[in-house]
Design a protein around this motif. Structure first.
Motif, PDB file in Angstrom:
ATOM      1  N   GLN A   1     -27.820  16.957 -59.272  1.00  0.00           N
ATOM      2  CA  GLN A   1     -27.380  17.965 -60.218  1.00  0.00           C
ATOM      3  C   GLN A   1     -28.388  19.053 -60.566  1.00  0.00           C
ATOM      4  O   GLN A   1     -28.000  20.162 -60.883  1.00  0.00           O
TER       5      GLN A   1
ATOM      6  N   VAL B   1     -34.505  21.409 -54.160  1.00  0.00           N
ATOM      7  CA  VAL B   1     -33.905  22.282 -53.140  1.00  0.00           C
ATOM      8  C   VAL B   1     -34.935  22.718 -52.090  1.00  0.00           C
ATOM      9  O   VAL B   1     -36.041  23.156 -52.426  1.00  0.00           O
TER      10      VAL B   1
ATOM     11  N   ASP C   1     -32.469  31.899 -50.755  1.00  0.00           N
ATOM     12  CA  ASP C   1     -31.213  31.735 -50.012  1.00  0.00           C
ATOM     13  C   ASP C   1     -30.146  32.680 -50.574  1.00  0.00           C
ATOM     14  O   ASP C   1     -29.432  33.340 -49.817  1.00  0.00           O
TER      15      ASP C   1
ATOM     16  N   LYS D   1     -30.476  27.065 -44.707  1.00  0.00           N
ATOM     17  CA  LYS D   1     -29.546  26.950 -45.829  1.00  0.00           C
ATOM     18  C   LYS D   1     -30.145  26.103 -46.939  1.00  0.00           C
ATOM     19  O   LYS D   1     -30.758  25.066 -46.670  1.00  0.00           O
ATOM     20  N   SER D   2     -29.928  26.518 -48.178  1.00  0.00           N
ATOM     21  CA  SER D   2     -30.485  25.741 -49.288  1.00  0.00           C
ATOM     22  C   SER D   2     -29.643  24.491 -49.515  1.00  0.00           C
ATOM     23  O   SER D   2     -28.417  24.541 -49.551  1.00  0.00           O
ATOM     24  N   ILE D   3     -30.325  23.371 -49.629  1.00  0.00           N
ATOM     25  CA  ILE D   3     -29.639  22.094 -49.850  1.00  0.00           C
ATOM     26  C   ILE D   3     -30.480  21.253 -50.810  1.00  0.00           C
ATOM     27  O   ILE D   3     -31.665  21.519 -51.015  1.00  0.00           O
TER      28      ILE D   3
ATOM     29  N   SER E   1     -33.689  28.210 -53.941  1.00  0.00           N
ATOM     30  CA  SER E   1     -32.291  28.636 -54.113  1.00  0.00           C
ATOM     31  C   SER E   1     -32.209  30.152 -54.173  1.00  0.00           C
ATOM     32  O   SER E   1     -31.289  30.771 -53.615  1.00  0.00           O
TER      33      SER E   1
ATOM     34  N   ARG F   1     -24.237  33.022 -61.552  1.00  0.00           N
ATOM     35  CA  ARG F   1     -23.276  32.109 -60.941  1.00  0.00           C
ATOM     36  C   ARG F   1     -23.932  31.332 -59.796  1.00  0.00           C
ATOM     37  O   ARG F   1     -23.729  30.141 -59.636  1.00  0.00           O
ATOM     38  N   GLU F   2     -24.763  32.016 -59.035  1.00  0.00           N
ATOM     39  CA  GLU F   2     -25.425  31.372 -57.893  1.00  0.00           C
ATOM     40  C   GLU F   2     -26.435  30.315 -58.335  1.00  0.00           C
ATOM     41  O   GLU F   2     -26.826  29.458 -57.552  1.00  0.00           O
TER      42      GLU F   2
ATOM     43  N   GLU G   1     -25.914  28.032 -60.434  1.00  0.00           N
ATOM     44  CA  GLU G   1     -25.206  26.900 -61.031  1.00  0.00           C
ATOM     45  C   GLU G   1     -25.839  25.545 -60.680  1.00  0.00           C
ATOM     46  O   GLU G   1     -25.793  24.625 -61.483  1.00  0.00           O
ATOM     47  N   GLY G   2     -26.424  25.427 -59.509  1.00  0.00           N
ATOM     48  CA  GLY G   2     -26.976  24.137 -59.096  1.00  0.00           C
ATOM     49  C   GLY G   2     -28.431  23.926 -59.474  1.00  0.00           C
ATOM     50  O   GLY G   2     -29.051  22.962 -59.032  1.00  0.00           O
ATOM     51  N   ASN G   3     -28.998  24.816 -60.289  1.00  0.00           N
ATOM     52  CA  ASN G   3     -30.408  24.685 -60.681  1.00  0.00           C
ATOM     53  C   ASN G   3     -30.535  24.680 -62.195  1.00  0.00           C
ATOM     54  O   ASN G   3     -30.149  25.637 -62.855  1.00  0.00           O
TER      55      ASN G   3
END
Ligand SMILES: Cc1cc2nc3c(=O)[nH]c(=O)nc-3n(C[C@H](O)[C@H](O)[C@H](O)COP(=O)(O)OP(=O)(O)OC[C@H]3O[C@@H](n4cnc5c(N)ncnc54)[C@H](O)[C@@H]3O)c2cc1C
Ligand code: FES
Ligand code: FES
Lengths: 161, 265
Positions: A45, A50, A114, A56-58, A111, A130-131, A133-135
């Motif tokens: 979460q 990352v 990317d 690609k960021s994962i 992130s 919005r981008e 969101e995962g950080n």
């Protein structure tokens, strides 16, 4: 089950023996000693972990090391040209006071790079938020992180990175 | 996480071969659900069969009136596909609103649909567009696929190879995301296809469901005004710390009206 893995990390070929269950982030931190990539939540979460796999960021806490076999991995350690020449995104984080404790920063920077590339170096504030969101960041309130990313986008473009 | 034997087959046939006779084996696509599950020790597979190397499973093709998406296709690739955007923009929009960019770079359509999380987004599109799920052994109609909470028509060792979505005349997806997880508190996919109008709801119940009363009203008059008085019973809907069943029932109506308005734009 012990498996041999080989991949490219920050341009260097690396290999090692891992268990099937070894996560990529464990391979980076514990096998290679590259502790720049952080583990914040371990539940997929927070984004502190990352890295880029094949561009690609994962989240490296949610991929097995064996799944990255043969891939090109880039971590926070692989960005700066030298100690005094940071990547434009790192420089923008520094300039804009986009970090406080710094725990989320490696993931934020990965992130951010990317997202800038995916949006062809053109972003607005709403897109950046919005981008992201995962950080998660527990310190800054995000405001300066957003500012830094908006400042870094044109800087990355002119630096050609 | 307990350890397991790891396999990386290159073809569907090899994957099926590896799963055969191993009742405790699990397939992995994006791993965005499976790996967290293994970390919590909620599952203890003997073997993990990683579909990441099976090239034939990833990709998007337009075949006549259908968009066919391979099981291993990542959410990010559906979201950015020119073919999907042209044929069914609502599907690209949905894929682009799953989780966050890093989840979308790993998670796959096959994994999401096979998992059938009650709050997952794709089941809404599969049912509303009347899609067909292809497996290694058969084709399954959307209405027969989703059986209940995390339950599908898939048999043991059966793999989703792809999903075929008929193009829509009009379609839109509206999601009320949980502010923390971004999963759907309620998501409504509305579609008008050659087969008629369908309204599919995800997030609100144990599994995706259709709202027939709305479908009938929209078939006569495809406007949000046509469904404004249709009430969704709260009975049997999800109720948790994020929202009561009544709240979710109310949201279904709101999201459905917004979806119809968006589809008409
Ligand atoms: C932080 C976070 C946020 C998320 N937010 C959302 C969200 O907003 N909306 C949403 O819909 N989802 C969300 N997800 C879930 C995400 O979309 C997952 O990618 C998805 O649910 C599972 O896909 P996967 O490819 O990762 O599957 P995996 O984790 O690899 O597999 C999931 C399950 O399906 C089985 N399986 C996998 N592939 C197949 C196949 N081809 N055939 C048969 N069985 C198969 C596996 O054995 C396993 O049981 C989120 C996940 C995370 C971590
Ligand atoms: S440690 Fe990977 S997402 Fe938090
Ligand atoms: S700077 Fe402390 S968590 Fe982001």
């Amino acid at each position: 089950m012990t498996i041999s893995v080989a991949m490219t990390v920050n341009g260097k070929s690396v290999s090692g023996k891992v268990e099937a269950r070894t996560l990529l982030v464990q391979f980076l931190r514990e096998h290679l000693g590259m502790t720049g990539t952080h583990v914040g939540c371990d539940t997929s979460q927070c984004g502190a972990c990352v890295v880029h796999v094949d561009g690609k960021s994962i989240k490296s806490c949610t991929i097995l090391a064996v799944q990255a076999e043969g891939s090109k991995v880039t971590t926070i350690e692989g960005l700066a040209e030298s100690a005094d020449k940071l990547h434009p995104m790192q420089e923008a984080f520094r300039e804009n006071h986009a970090l406080q404790c710094g725990f989320c920063t490696p993931g934020m920077v990965m992130s951010a790079i990317d997202m800038v590339k995916r949006h062809n170096y053109q972003l607005d504030e709403a897109t950046v938020r919005r981008e992201l969101e995962g950080n998660l960041c527990r310190c800054t309130g995000y405001h300066n992180i957003v500012k830094a990313i908006l400042a870094a986008a044109p800087a990355m473009k002119s630096a050609g990175v | 996480m307990y350890d397991f034997a790891y396999h990386r087959p290159k073809s569907v046939a090899d994957a099926i071969g590896l799963l055969k006779g191993k009742t405790e084996a699990r397939v992995m696509s994006g791993g965005m659900t499976l790996i967290p599950t293994l970390k919590q020790r909620l599952a203890r597979p003997s073997d993990v069969v990683d579909l990441g190397g099976v090239k034939e499973l990833a990709g998007i093709k337009v075949e006549g009136n259908n968009v066919v998406i391979g099981g291993m296709t990542r959410h990010a690739d559906v979201a950015s596909s020119a073919d999907v955007k042209a044929a069914i923009p609502a599907l690209a929009y949905l894929a682009g609103h799953i989780g966050d960019p890093q989840v979308r770079n790993r998670g796959t359509m096959g994994g999401s649909v096979a998992n059938n999380d009650p709050a997952a987004d794709y089941p809404g599109a599969v049912v509303a567009l009347n899609a067909t799920v292809s497996t290694n052994t058969r084709k399954i109609a959307a209405d027969d696929f989703f059986k209940g909470l995390f339950e599908t028509a898939l048999a043991e060792g059966e793999l989703i190879t792809g999903i075929s979505f008929p193009k829509a005349e009009k379609a839109a997806y509206m999601k009320f995301p949980n502010p923390a997880s971004r999963y759907a508190m309620v998501g409504v996919f509305v579609a008008k296809t050659a087969a008629g109008v369908r309204v599919a709801v995800t997030g609100a119940g144990a599994t995706v469901f259709r709202v027939k009363a709305m479908e009938e009203a929209l078939s006569k008059n495809f406007s949000s005004a046509a469904i404004k008085d249709i009430k969704i019973p709260a009975d049997g809907l999800n109720s948790d710390i994020h929202g009561s069943a009544e709240y979710r029932a109310h949201l279904v109506g709101v999201m459905a009206r917004r979806a119809v308005d968006a589809a008409n734009k």
